[in-house]
Design a protein around this motif. Structure first.
Motif, PDB file in Angstrom:
ATOM      1  N   ILE A 199     -10.981  39.439  26.942  1.00 40.31           N
ATOM      2  CA  ILE A 199     -10.500  40.419  27.846  1.00 40.31           C
ATOM      3  C   ILE A 199      -9.597  39.448  28.686  1.00 40.31           C
ATOM      4  O   ILE A 199      -8.606  39.705  29.404  1.00 40.31           O
ATOM      5  CB  ILE A 199     -11.311  41.030  28.829  1.00 40.31           C
ATOM      6  N   SER A 200      -9.796  38.284  28.979  1.00 43.77           N
ATOM      7  CA  SER A 200      -9.166  37.273  29.641  1.00 43.77           C
ATOM      8  C   SER A 200      -7.815  36.547  29.019  1.00 43.77           C
ATOM      9  O   SER A 200      -6.816  36.622  29.631  1.00 43.77           O
ATOM     10  CB  SER A 200     -10.013  36.252  30.306  1.00 43.77           C
ATOM     11  N   GLU A 201      -8.070  36.247  27.791  1.00 42.74           N
ATOM     12  CA  GLU A 201      -7.130  35.570  27.061  1.00 42.74           C
ATOM     13  C   GLU A 201      -5.988  36.498  26.401  1.00 42.74           C
ATOM     14  O   GLU A 201      -4.836  36.315  26.311  1.00 42.74           O
ATOM     15  CB  GLU A 201      -7.481  34.679  26.060  1.00 42.74           C
ATOM     16  N   THR A 202      -6.734  37.686  25.986  1.00 45.61           N
ATOM     17  CA  THR A 202      -5.900  38.507  25.184  1.00 45.61           C
ATOM     18  C   THR A 202      -5.210  39.871  26.020  1.00 45.61           C
ATOM     19  O   THR A 202      -4.263  40.024  25.877  1.00 45.61           O
ATOM     20  CB  THR A 202      -6.611  39.123  23.922  1.00 45.61           C
ATOM     21  N   LEU A 203      -6.273  40.458  26.516  1.00 49.95           N
ATOM     22  CA  LEU A 203      -5.846  41.694  27.365  1.00 49.95           C
ATOM     23  C   LEU A 203      -5.360  41.246  28.977  1.00 49.95           C
ATOM     24  O   LEU A 203      -4.847  41.896  29.507  1.00 49.95           O
ATOM     25  CB  LEU A 203      -7.120  42.470  27.656  1.00 49.95           C
ATOM     26  N   ASN A 204      -5.538  39.961  29.285  1.00 49.00           N
ATOM     27  CA  ASN A 204      -5.052  39.290  30.559  1.00 49.00           C
ATOM     28  C   ASN A 204      -5.576  40.089  31.424  1.00 49.00           C
ATOM     29  O   ASN A 204      -4.776  40.286  32.600  1.00 49.00           O
ATOM     30  CB  ASN A 204      -3.538  39.246  30.630  1.00 49.00           C
ATOM     31  N   LEU A 205      -6.964  40.543  31.791  1.00 52.66           N
ATOM     32  CA  LEU A 205      -7.582  41.110  32.620  1.00 52.66           C
ATOM     33  C   LEU A 205      -7.891  40.060  33.672  1.00 52.66           C
ATOM     34  O   LEU A 205      -8.546  39.029  33.453  1.00 52.66           O
ATOM     35  CB  LEU A 205      -8.642  41.845  32.231  1.00 52.66           C
ATOM     36  N   SER A 206      -8.018  40.522  35.017  1.00 60.63           N
ATOM     37  CA  SER A 206      -8.424  39.540  36.111  1.00 60.63           C
ATOM     38  C   SER A 206      -9.671  39.737  36.326  1.00 60.63           C
ATOM     39  O   SER A 206     -10.369  40.630  35.590  1.00 60.63           O
ATOM     40  CB  SER A 206      -7.588  40.059  37.417  1.00 60.63           C
ATOM     41  N   SER A 225     -11.618  40.713  38.700  1.00 56.86           N
ATOM     42  CA  SER A 225     -11.992  41.929  39.195  1.00 56.86           C
ATOM     43  C   SER A 225     -12.154  43.298  38.320  1.00 56.86           C
ATOM     44  O   SER A 225     -12.851  43.982  38.057  1.00 56.86           O
ATOM     45  CB  SER A 225     -11.083  42.188  40.243  1.00 56.86           C
ATOM     46  N   GLU A 226     -10.880  43.050  37.498  1.00 56.52           N
ATOM     47  CA  GLU A 226     -10.870  44.073  36.546  1.00 56.52           C
ATOM     48  C   GLU A 226     -11.908  43.860  35.226  1.00 56.52           C
ATOM     49  O   GLU A 226     -12.538  45.070  34.977  1.00 56.52           O
ATOM     50  CB  GLU A 226      -9.496  44.125  35.559  1.00 56.52           C
ATOM     51  N   ALA A 227     -12.322  42.602  35.033  1.00 46.44           N
ATOM     52  CA  ALA A 227     -13.269  42.533  34.071  1.00 46.44           C
ATOM     53  C   ALA A 227     -14.644  43.003  34.484  1.00 46.44           C
ATOM     54  O   ALA A 227     -15.497  43.481  34.088  1.00 46.44           O
ATOM     55  CB  ALA A 227     -13.371  41.114  33.772  1.00 46.44           C
ATOM     56  N   GLY A 228     -14.896  42.828  35.909  1.00 43.46           N
ATOM     57  CA  GLY A 228     -16.052  43.099  36.802  1.00 43.46           C
ATOM     58  C   GLY A 228     -16.141  44.544  36.600  1.00 43.46           C
ATOM     59  O   GLY A 228     -17.067  45.420  36.502  1.00 43.46           O
ATOM     60  N   MET A 229     -14.735  45.586  36.825  1.00 44.91           N
ATOM     61  CA  MET A 229     -14.716  46.992  36.859  1.00 44.91           C
ATOM     62  C   MET A 229     -15.359  47.633  35.397  1.00 44.91           C
ATOM     63  O   MET A 229     -15.917  48.474  35.117  1.00 44.91           O
ATOM     64  CB  MET A 229     -13.481  47.315  37.014  1.00 44.91           C
ATOM     65  N   MET A 230     -14.786  46.567  34.193  1.00 48.54           N
ATOM     66  CA  MET A 230     -15.115  47.003  32.821  1.00 48.54           C
ATOM     67  C   MET A 230     -16.907  47.145  32.626  1.00 48.54           C
ATOM     68  O   MET A 230     -17.299  47.908  32.330  1.00 48.54           O
ATOM     69  CB  MET A 230     -14.406  46.221  31.940  1.00 48.54           C
ATOM     70  N   PHE A 231     -17.400  45.938  33.168  1.00 52.12           N
ATOM     71  CA  PHE A 231     -18.738  45.746  32.878  1.00 52.12           C
ATOM     72  C   PHE A 231     -19.416  46.775  33.863  1.00 52.12           C
ATOM     73  O   PHE A 231     -20.612  47.566  33.631  1.00 52.12           O
ATOM     74  CB  PHE A 231     -19.289  44.490  33.247  1.00 52.12           C
TER      75      PHE A 231
END
Length: 286
Positions: free
Chosen positions: A103-110, A112-118
């Motif tokens: 999610i950080s390298e391919t989807l380029n999520l920040s 905070s966005e990664a935290g929202m996903m979890f």
């Protein structure tokens, strides 16, 4: 970046305190529990009782524990549920080296966005936990007393959702998050609520503490091996391939668990005892 570590530490301490206060294993044993419930699998109980009755020294303590584990590991139900605990830990350990990297390298999520996903996955799991537990109790009481009938489809759904993430069919943030939530929902609704009850159904009171320790150890080993093994796969081959590998391991666990536990069967010796327990509880209410 230090604050999340402090928050997590505090949450773990609160969780430990609540477990100590409310879990049945840490509370005083009820004297009005029907004893017939814990007389299942008499052969295994006798073997473990024999091991415990031997003189205890520092040298023999480990041998006694290993002897008890050997007796329980010979049981197909324990083998099956231990594999489920292991794969559960493996997936937990692999998130940092597969999902987070993707999610950080391919989807380029920040962050905070990664935290929202979890967070979305956790909220969904919390929403289904109570209904799933009630459904599990109802299903076991009305349909079959073998909880593996519910665990197997949960593993299958989670494996499919994980595999679809690895195949990159929907290489964007929203579909990836949806599949991530689905895999967690499958575990929360069908797998996790039934693991401990299945283990309790498959053991006697004398075996229960060691059986729970075995399950926890299997899960811990899964966390460690998942981080190392799938992290190596991510670096050597690629993150999508590592996610696919975890999906394949889930599918293999589902097959192994189904073969060892026989979903839909009646657990020998438990049906009559549960009837007795139900009669006991009805008398108590009256």
């Amino acid at each position: 970046l230090q604050l999340p570590f402090y928050v997590t530490s505090g949450a773990l301490m609160l969780t430990a305190a609540s477990a100590m206060a409310f879990l049945p294993e840490t509370m005083r044993k009820r004297e009005d529990t029907p004893q017939s419930i814990d007389k299942v699998h008499s052969k295994e109980s006798e073997e473990i009782a024999k091991i415990k009755s031997e003189p205890t020294t520092k040298r023999t303590k480990l041998a006694k524990t290993l002897g008890q584990w050997k007796v329980m590991l010979a049981k197909p139900d324990i083998q099956g549920i231990s594999s489920v605990a292991y794969i559960s830990g493996l997936l937990q350990g692999s998130y940092a080296v597969t999902t987070m990297v993707y999610i950080s390298e391919t989807l380029n999520l920040s962050p905070s966005e990664a935290g929202m996903m979890f967070t979305a996955a956790v909220l969904a799991m919390a929403a289904v936990t109570k209904p799933a537990t009630d459904f599990s109790d109802w299903y076991v009481k009305e349909k079959t007393n073998c909880r593996s009938t519910l665990i197997v489809p949960g593993l299958g759904i989670a494996a499919i959702a994980t595999g679809m993430r690895g195949l990159e069919i929907f290489p964007s943030a929203l579909p990836f998050t949806a599949l991530f939530v689905v895999s967690h929902l499958a575990n929360a609704a069908l797998v996790t609520p039934n693991m401990t009850p299945f283990l309790v159904d498959s053991t006697t009171e004398e075996q229960r503490a060691q059986a729970l320790a075995m399950r926890n150890m299997a899960q811990d080993v899964g966390v460690l091996s998942g981080a190392v093994a799938l992290g190596g796969v991510s670096q050597a081959v690629g993150v999508p391939e590592a996610i696919m590998c975890s999906a394949g391991l889930q599918a293999l666990t589902m097959i192994f668990f189904a073969l060892r536990t026989g979903p839909g069967r009646q657990i020998k010796g438990l049906s009559e005892e549960r009837i007795h327990q139900g009669q006991f509880e009805e008398k108590k209410e009256k």
